[in-house]
Motif scaffolding. Structure first.
Motif, short mmCIF file in Angstrom:
data_model
loop_
_atom_site.label_atom_id
_atom_site.label_comp_id
_atom_site.label_asym_id
_atom_site.label_seq_id
_atom_site.Cartn_x
_atom_site.Cartn_y
_atom_site.Cartn_z
N GLY A 57 61.68 69.41 -23.08
CA GLY A 57 61.90 70.61 -22.29
C GLY A 57 60.58 71.22 -21.85
N THR A 58 60.66 72.46 -21.40
CA THR A 58 59.48 73.17 -20.91
C THR A 58 58.87 73.96 -22.05
OG1 THR A 58 60.44 73.32 -18.71
CG2 THR A 58 58.62 74.80 -19.19
N ILE A 59 57.57 73.73 -22.28
CA ILE A 59 56.88 74.31 -23.42
C ILE A 59 55.70 75.14 -22.94
CG2 ILE A 59 55.66 73.79 -25.58
CD1 ILE A 59 58.54 72.96 -25.66
N ARG A 60 55.49 76.29 -23.56
CA ARG A 60 54.29 77.10 -23.30
C ARG A 60 53.09 76.37 -23.90
NH1 ARG A 60 50.10 79.38 -22.23
NH2 ARG A 60 49.61 81.58 -22.62
N ILE A 61 52.09 76.11 -23.09
CA ILE A 61 50.90 75.41 -23.55
C ILE A 61 49.68 76.29 -23.37
CG2 ILE A 61 51.83 73.13 -23.02
CD1 ILE A 61 50.13 73.12 -20.48
N GLU A 62 48.58 75.89 -23.98
CA GLU A 62 47.33 76.63 -23.84
C GLU A 62 46.74 76.35 -22.47
OE1 GLU A 62 43.09 77.31 -26.18
OE2 GLU A 62 44.59 75.94 -26.97
N GLN A 63 46.53 77.38 -21.69
CA GLN A 63 46.01 77.21 -20.34
C GLN A 63 44.56 76.78 -20.38
OE1 GLN A 63 46.12 80.69 -17.85
NE2 GLN A 63 46.42 79.49 -16.01
N LYS A 64 44.29 75.69 -19.71
CA LYS A 64 42.93 75.19 -19.70
C LYS A 64 42.07 75.99 -18.74
CE LYS A 64 44.23 70.45 -20.81
NZ LYS A 64 44.20 69.04 -20.37
N PRO A 65 40.85 76.33 -19.10
CA PRO A 65 39.98 77.06 -18.19
C PRO A 65 39.56 76.18 -17.03
CG PRO A 65 38.75 76.38 -20.12
CD PRO A 65 40.19 76.04 -20.38
N LEU A 66 39.19 76.81 -15.96
CA LEU A 66 38.71 76.08 -14.80
C LEU A 66 37.46 75.30 -15.17
CD1 LEU A 66 38.77 75.53 -11.75
CD2 LEU A 66 37.44 77.61 -11.42
N ASN A 67 37.50 73.99 -14.88
CA ASN A 67 36.36 73.15 -15.22
C ASN A 67 35.13 73.54 -14.41
OD1 ASN A 67 37.58 71.49 -17.11
ND2 ASN A 67 38.46 70.18 -15.54
N ASN A 68 34.00 73.60 -15.09
CA ASN A 68 32.75 73.81 -14.39
C ASN A 68 32.23 72.45 -13.96
OD1 ASN A 68 30.25 74.49 -13.45
ND2 ASN A 68 29.38 74.97 -15.45
N ILE A 69 32.29 72.17 -12.65
CA ILE A 69 31.93 70.84 -12.19
C ILE A 69 30.46 70.78 -11.81
CG2 ILE A 69 34.27 70.34 -11.40
CD1 ILE A 69 33.32 70.88 -8.54
N ASP A 70 29.69 71.77 -12.18
CA ASP A 70 28.26 71.67 -12.00
C ASP A 70 27.69 70.73 -13.04
OD1 ASP A 70 28.02 75.17 -11.19
OD2 ASP A 70 28.20 73.44 -9.85
N SER A 71 26.41 70.44 -12.94
CA SER A 71 25.80 69.54 -13.91
C SER A 71 25.77 70.18 -15.29
CB SER A 71 24.38 69.18 -13.46
OG SER A 71 23.60 70.35 -13.30
N LEU A 72 25.57 69.35 -16.30
CA LEU A 72 25.56 69.79 -17.69
C LEU A 72 24.42 70.77 -17.93
CD1 LEU A 72 26.91 69.13 -20.46
CD2 LEU A 72 25.11 67.42 -20.76
N THR A 73 24.70 71.85 -18.66
CA THR A 73 23.65 72.81 -19.01
C THR A 73 23.06 72.45 -20.37
OG1 THR A 73 25.14 74.33 -20.13
CG2 THR A 73 24.84 74.65 -17.76
N PHE A 74 21.87 72.98 -20.65
CA PHE A 74 21.26 72.74 -21.94
C PHE A 74 22.07 73.38 -23.07
CE2 PHE A 74 17.49 72.38 -19.08
CZ PHE A 74 17.25 71.04 -19.32
N ARG A 75 22.77 74.49 -22.76
CA ARG A 75 23.64 75.10 -23.77
C ARG A 75 24.80 74.17 -24.10
NH1 ARG A 75 23.92 79.66 -21.78
NH2 ARG A 75 22.70 80.87 -23.28
N GLY A 76 25.34 73.53 -23.06
CA GLY A 76 26.40 72.56 -23.29
C GLY A 76 25.90 71.36 -24.07
#
Length: 441
Positions: A57-76
């Motif tokens: 059936g239809t299940i409430r799921i955790e909404q995924k945040p908008l992907n940051n499609i920029d290059s990888l940061t040093f924090r990441g």
């Protein structure tokens, strides 16, 4: 005041993750019609709030945040490599463009170091200083520390110096995979790149305007749809020719507009929106942000033009790319269908040494899509795939794939796909797909 549609979306968003949702239950709880509840649930599914799972059936799921499609940061990079910062933390938000392994002499390394690159090195102070002096961050492998001189320079240059316990090869593999994933994300076409933003070309109306105003703005265009907005530019409805047909010129648009109109967000994939437009018979959709502020419109023509122009060269390698490279057309094919062969490779295997179930699905997907592409049907979306696997497929097995057409028209296709190895049937699938073709309504 929020519309009923927005109230239902807010209600769904407030449900705990894992909650089962039904049209009837939502309609009863929110005191709306089942039609209104259904449209809101479909909107929630498009936005990633819920997911429909077969036989569940239809299940409430955790909404995924908008992907940051920029290059990888040093924090990441810190989280990726389980590293910690030794100095230069002010530069963690900077983007990583490439990495260099510091296994050379300083003179040889210099020509490879560029601004915002990363030098992966062990306990070599000379290489660490050289990197910082030329605008590159430093990742020290093997759990080695560094000197106060390096840390002072890192703070001064605002370039991170990080420390990880992983070895150089492991770290390089992690970063290479992350950069490849980012490149693949950049290849995914979203509505943000094709919609028409609000300007002189995008007509909008107000609730108090009339059918006569709509007809004047429409100027004979059959595919015209008018977003209805408040003075604050908040979308409250949509009006098309269907709503105005047979209405008096003085009829106010607020009385006839579709108040729970289907909308799209800029971050949605073009293919998913094309499927939505064709399935609902729509030629224009409003593009809104998460606060229902109108950003512009997207037309069916723009969607299908974008799909037709999609390139095949990806900067990263996906499972789909690997399958496409391994499948080859076979000479013997059924009268209405196609035949292919494939030799399984190590990357297609699961931990048990047999063909991964996900890869098996992708092989079937590719075979049907390739067959339709060869017939000029360029935009194919698999809707249903019922798969029965009879026996496992081993490493380096030669798999024979046969596609048989059961039904095919301008919008949909149904196919039977069989897979065999060593003269024995290995799997059988029934595939239903939608053909996203240019049509006029």
């Amino acid at each position: 005041m929020a519309t009923k549609h927005e109230q239902i979306l807010a209600y769904i968003g407030g449900l705990p993750v894992g909650t089962k949702i039904s049209v009837r239950a939502v309609a009863k709880d929110q005191r709306v019609s089942e039609g209104t509840a259904y449209r809101a649930i479909k909107e929630a599914e498009t936005s990633g709030l819920v997911s429909t799972i077969e036989r569940v059936g239809t299940i409430r799921i955790e909404q995924k945040p908008l992907n940051n499609i920029d290059s990888l940061t040093f924090r990441g990079l810190l989280a990726l490599t389980d590293a910690k910062v030794l100095g230069g933390s002010a530069g963690l938000a900077k983007h990583l463009d490439k990495f260099v392994i510091g296994a050379m002499t300083p003179d040889e390394m210099l020509r490879y170091i560029t601004k915002n690159s990363l030098v992966i090195v062990g306990n070599r102070e000379d290489a660490q200083m050289l990197a910082l002096q030329n605008g590159a961050a430093v990742l020290i492998t093997g759990g080695f520390a560094t000197t106060d001189r390096v840390i002072r320079l890192a703070n001064e240059m605002e370039l991170p110096v990080m420390q990880t316990t992983h070895d150089t090869f492991t770290v390089a593999t992690m970063i290479n995979r992350a950069l490849s994933d980012q490149a693949i994300k950049q290849d995914i076409l979203t509505i943000a790149s094709i919609y028409t933003p609000l300007d002189a070309e995008v007509q909008v109306g107000q609730p108090e305007q009339t059918v006569a105003d709509f007809n004047r703005l429409r100027a004979g265009r059959n595919d015209f749809a008018l977003p209805i907005v408040t003075p604050a530019n908040r979308l409250v409805g949509m009006v098309s020719k269907k709503q105005t047909t047979g209405k008096k010129p003085g009829t106010v648009l607020e009385r006839i507009m579709v108040k729970d109109a289907i909308t799209v967000r800029p971050y949605l994939g073009v293919t998913a929106v094309g499927h939505m437009m064709q399935g609902n018979g729509l030629s224009v959709l409003p593009v809104v942000d998460d606060s229902w502020q109108l950003l512009g419109i997207v037309t069916r023509g723009a969607v299908y033009s974008a799909l037709a122009e999609l390139g095949t060269n990806s900067q990263g390698t996906t499972i789909a790319d690997s399958v496409a490279g391994a499948v080859t057309p076979a000479a013997a094919a059924p009268p209405v269908g196609a035949a292919y062969t494939l030799v399984t490779t190590p990357m297609m295997m699961n931990k048990l040494g047999t063909l991964s179930f996900g890869v098996l699905n992708e092989i079937i997907n590719y075979a049907v899509t390739h067959f339709l592409n060869a017939q000029g049907r360029r935009n194919v979306l698999i809707e249903q795939l019922a798969l029965h696997a009879f026996r496992p497929l081993q490493l380096e097995a030669t798999v024979h794939i046969e596609v048989k057409t059961l039904d095919l028209n301008s919008h949909t296709g149904v196919f039977e796909v069989s897979l065999a190895a060593d003269g024995m049937m290995a799997a059988l699938a029934l595939v239903t797909c939608q053909l996203l073709e240019r049509t006029t309504r």
